[in-house]
Write an enzyme that holds these catalytic residues in place. Structure first.
Site, short mmCIF file in Angstrom:
data_model
loop_
_atom_site.label_atom_id
_atom_site.label_comp_id
_atom_site.label_asym_id
_atom_site.label_seq_id
_atom_site.Cartn_x
_atom_site.Cartn_y
_atom_site.Cartn_z
N LEU A 143 -4.92 9.23 8.00
CA LEU A 143 -6.25 8.62 8.06
C LEU A 143 -6.16 7.16 7.62
CD1 LEU A 143 -8.44 11.52 6.67
CD2 LEU A 143 -8.47 10.60 8.99
N ARG A 201 2.23 9.55 -5.78
CA ARG A 201 1.80 10.79 -6.46
C ARG A 201 2.23 10.80 -7.93
NH1 ARG A 201 -1.28 10.87 -2.07
NH2 ARG A 201 -0.35 11.87 -0.27
N HIS A 235 -10.54 1.22 1.83
CA HIS A 235 -10.33 2.22 2.88
C HIS A 235 -11.53 2.09 3.81
CE1 HIS A 235 -8.80 6.13 4.56
NE2 HIS A 235 -9.99 6.01 5.12
N HIS A 273 3.07 14.45 1.54
CA HIS A 273 2.51 15.80 1.35
C HIS A 273 3.63 16.77 1.69
CE1 HIS A 273 -1.77 14.66 1.08
NE2 HIS A 273 -1.50 13.75 1.99
N HIS A 288 -4.66 -0.57 5.83
CA HIS A 288 -4.18 0.22 6.97
C HIS A 288 -5.12 0.16 8.17
CE1 HIS A 288 -6.89 3.04 5.03
NE2 HIS A 288 -6.02 3.41 4.13
N ALA A 335 -3.80 14.85 5.51
CA ALA A 335 -3.58 13.58 6.21
C ALA A 335 -2.54 12.75 5.47
CB ALA A 335 -4.89 12.81 6.29
N HIS A 386 0.87 -1.20 0.00
CA HIS A 386 0.00 0.00 0.00
C HIS A 386 0.89 1.23 0.00
CE1 HIS A 386 -3.86 2.11 1.30
NE2 HIS A 386 -2.95 3.06 1.14
N ASN A 423 -5.22 7.34 -6.06
CA ASN A 423 -5.94 8.58 -5.71
C ASN A 423 -5.20 9.82 -6.17
OD1 ASN A 423 -3.96 8.14 -3.70
ND2 ASN A 423 -5.12 9.27 -2.15
N ASP A 427 1.37 2.62 3.56
CA ASP A 427 0.53 3.80 3.34
C ASP A 427 1.37 5.08 3.39
OD1 ASP A 427 -1.76 5.19 2.69
OD2 ASP A 427 -2.48 5.30 4.75
O1 DOR Z 1 -3.46 9.59 5.64
C1 DOR Z 1 -3.79 9.26 4.51
N1 DOR Z 1 -3.25 9.81 3.42
N2 DOR Z 1 -4.75 8.34 4.38
C2 DOR Z 1 -5.27 8.03 3.18
O2 DOR Z 1 -6.15 7.22 3.13
C3 DOR Z 1 -4.82 8.75 1.96
C4 DOR Z 1 -3.47 9.27 2.12
C5 DOR Z 1 -3.08 10.26 1.04
O3 DOR Z 1 -3.28 9.97 -0.13
O4 DOR Z 1 -2.53 11.30 1.38
ZN ZN Z 2 -3.32 5.09 1.47
#
Ligand code: DOR
Ligand code: ZN
Length: 352
Positions: free
Chosen positions: A228, A21, A141, A260, A179, A272, A17, A45, A256
């Protein structure tokens, strides 16, 4: 294994997982992952999300171009598609035929870039039917999105309201509960009754094995420990560590790692995601060592994931040494920087 080894050898792990980006930043985060892992499940995503086989193939091409720039030929991205209310059964069959590894279910609004996710799981029943028929795993999720439900309860409520009914309707569908963060989730996966072929598994991140929710508020707000599903109470961390180190093949590694930029985390409404890719294996080794279960790390990190996905296990070996590694306070991320998990501190184990 002896009580306190100073070096361990494992079959090379995979990350089941991962977020890498797109664009300028991808190269920086990909390098950290490819240093440690042979393969990774690449989360879809993006903005816009990777909803079709064509988009996933184009994304794979961009990943391969970055690997080439980095001079890496030992890493394989495993592509996923983002499930929407409109995903067709045809797209599922096409995905299977073209080697897409899984679909990802984001309940709409649950997390970063989930707005185009699923508004009601009932709308996906034709796609899910097709996934079950062709043996395409569904990655979940697992949080409800209703703001009336306390954020610390959203995973447990999801099990009762969504996951368990889903498993009853699709008993042959392979599901990875991603996660997981609670005792309820760990026990649900451990105790789930399946047919002869196991159909349920869960991934666990390093932060959920090492930290509880106090880490978000230690002496002030700590945005880099916010992800998250959010960190939970200590009793949940203990249950997750017990699951991860139990040797049960239903639990395997998924960082995960979710990059960012520093500015997007240290903000009035911070994003998150924890960036754990810098030395994820060192973090997992610390967690397993904390309960004297280092000998269970290889199954969790290197064997149970490929077995569940019906992929070959890796053959190359890696070595982790008990040698403290300093974690920089910041790392480059395109034009910006990123603050990794454990920034400015040390991690007890280092990849040799
Ligand atoms: O903390 C998280 N960040 N949880 C997620 O489910 C998505 C992820 C993200 O893409 O930043
Ligand atoms: Zn994730």
């Amino acid at each position: 294994m002896s009580n306190s080894p100073t070096q361990i050898q494992l079959i090379q792990p995979d990350d089941w997982h991962l977020h890498i980006r797109d664009g300028e930043v991808m190269k920086d985060v990909l390098a950290d992952t490819a240093r440690q892992f042979a393969r990774a499940i690449i989360m879809p995503n993006l903005k816009p999300p990777v909803t079709t086989v064509a988009l996933a193939n184009a994304y794979r091409t961009r990943i391969e171009a970055n690997l080439k720039l980095l001079g890496i030929d030992s890493f394989t991205p495993l592509m996923t598609l983002y499930l929407t209310d409109n995903t067709s059964a045809d797209e599922v069959r096409k995905a299977k035929a073209e080697g897409i590894a899984a679909f990802k279910l984001y309940p709409a609004g649950a997390t970063t870039n989930s707005d185009e996710g699923v508004s009601d799981i009932q709308r996906c029943y034709q796609a899910l039917e097709a996934m079950q028929a062709v043996g395409m795993p569904l990655l979940v999720h697992g949080e409800v999105t209703s703001t009336e439900i306390d954020i610390f309860d959203r995973e447990a409520v999801f099990i009762d309201q969504v996951l368990d009914p889903l498993r009853k309707d699709f008993p042959g569908l392979k599901i990875v509960f991603e996660h997981i963060t609670t005792k309820q989730a760990a026990h649900y996966v451990r105790d789930a009754v399946t047919g002869e072929k196991n159909t349920i598994a869960a991934t666990i991140t390093p932060q959920h094995l090492l930290l509880n929710r106090n880490a978000i508020f230690a002496g002030g707000i700590r945005p880099h420990n916010y992800c998250l599903p959010v960190l939970k109470r200590e009793e949940h961390r203990v249950a997750l560590l017990e699951a991860a180190t139990s040797g049960n093949p239903r639990f395997f590694l998924g960082t995960d790692s979710a990059p960012h930029a520093k500015g997007a985390k240290e903000a009035a409404c911070g994003c998150a995601g924890c960036y754990s890719a810098f030395n994820a294996l060192g973090l997992y080794a610390e967690a397993f060592e904390s309960v004297n279960q280092l000998d269970k790390l290889e199954g969790f990190a290197s064997l149970f994931g490929p077995d569940f996905y019906s992929l070959p296990r890796n053959t190359k070996k890696i070595t982790l040494r008990k040698q403290a590694q300093a974690v920089p306070t910041e790392l480059p991320l395109g034009d910006a920087t990123i603050v990794p998990l454990r920034a400015g501190e040390t991690i007890a184990w280092t990849l040799v």
